[in-house]
Design a protein around this motif. Structure first.
Motif: not given
Length: 319
Positions: A215-216, A218-219, A221-223, A228, A233, A236
């Motif tokens: 999930d991290v 993906q996060w 990549t999307e943000h 970061l 992270l 998260r």
């Protein structure tokens, strides 16, 4: 308009998609612009042969009887790792006579064995770039791009990259509209630029096994413009920063910082390639904060500034 003969060299254990991918592109271009291309296949014997996937292919004829090509295309596959000496001899003798010399995937190895890449820039499948460079020190191997063009010689990376290169050649020969029509028919991008990396940041790293770490990834990549830092992270992922950093590296093969750097660089490159946004706007959107920070990252990773990268991309003939 003069018709261009495209001759595809076949051999046992050739990679079938290295053959059919570019052939579909040129055949589609011929349908769009009748008389543009004549595509032929040939092998040493002209007899049916088996590809590396087990597919049986029947060549149009023998290499000895093949027409003089405008474009000589050498695909890859397991057969290039142990090429028949007579095949190397034929490529060595006839390759220089082609107006355009093209390889797909490990087909570059066959060209190098024939001495046709000495002193040139070239690429091949990422898994073979290191051994390729070691075995052929006279070739300037570039492991990152999906294809490389050096004069009349063009080499592409693994498998589907042959389609990208073939589309670029069609665009050169017949224009953007023809290449776009073929790309739409094949349901592929018209143009993945040659300097695009073989691997995205996500593919270059392993996918984490544990869901919180995936999930991290993906996060990130999307943000790319978000906070970061390891602390952010780790929070998260609901792990301590130390535990997170250790687990992330163990499961992805990259430190969190290195992974973030790759994602931000890739994001910035895409914005420079595909949008008219200014460098300052792109630096913020990609998480660099300032143009100077992005410039330092580009110079370190790519040896060029963002502005120069954009200029080269938009003026490159591979478009």
């Amino acid at each position: 308009m003069a018709q261009r003969t495209v001759l595809v060299v076949l051999f046992d254990d050739v990679q079938s998609l290295d053959v059919t991918g570019p052939m579909e592109v040129f055949a589609g271009a011929e349908k769009h612009t009748p008389g543009a291309y004549r595509v032929r296949t040939a092998s040493l014997t002209g007899r049916p042969l088996r590809t590396s996937s087990g597919l049986t292919v029947v060549p149009d004829g023998t290499l000895a009887d093949a027409p003089a090509p405008h474009t000589l295309l050498v695909p890859g596959g397991q057969g290039t790792r142990r090429p028949a000496p007579h095949l190397v001899d034929w490529v060595r003798a006839h390759g220089p006579g082609a107006e355009r010399l093209v390889s797909v995937c490990t087909g570059a190895i066959l060209l190098a064995e024939a001495g046709l890449l000495d002193g040139r820039r070239a690429t091949t499948h990422w898994a073979y770039c290191e051994s390729f460079a070691r075995d052929h020190p006279a070739v300037r191997v570039e492991a990152d791009p999906i294809y490389v063009r050096d004069g009349h010689v063009a080499t592409s990376a693994g498998v589907t990259c042959g389609i990208d290169l073939a589309l670029a050649l069609v665009e050169d020969d017949l224009g953007r509209d023809a290449a776009l029509a073929v790309a739409r028919h094949l349901v592929v991008f018209l143009r993945r630029p040659g300097n695009q990396a073989q691997f995205s940041a996500q593919l270059a790293a392993q996918t984490a096994r544990r869901e919180p770490l995936r999930d991290v990834q993906q996060w990130i990549t999307e943000h790319p413009g978000a906070d970061l830092s390891v602390d952010a992270l780790a929070a998260r992922a609901r792990l301590s920063p130390r535990h997170f950093a250790r687990a992330f590296r163990a499961e992805t093969g990259a430190t969190p910082g290195r992974y973030v750097d790759r994602v931000r660089l890739e994001h910035a490159r895409r914005l420079l390639e595909d949008t008219p946004d200014g460098v300052e706007e792109i630096s913020r959107a990609s998480g660099y904060g300032t143009p100077e920070a992005m410039r330092r990252a580009f110079v370190k990773a790519l040896g060029t500034s963002p502005a120069e990268y954009r200029r080269r991309f938009r003026t490159a003939p591979a478009r």
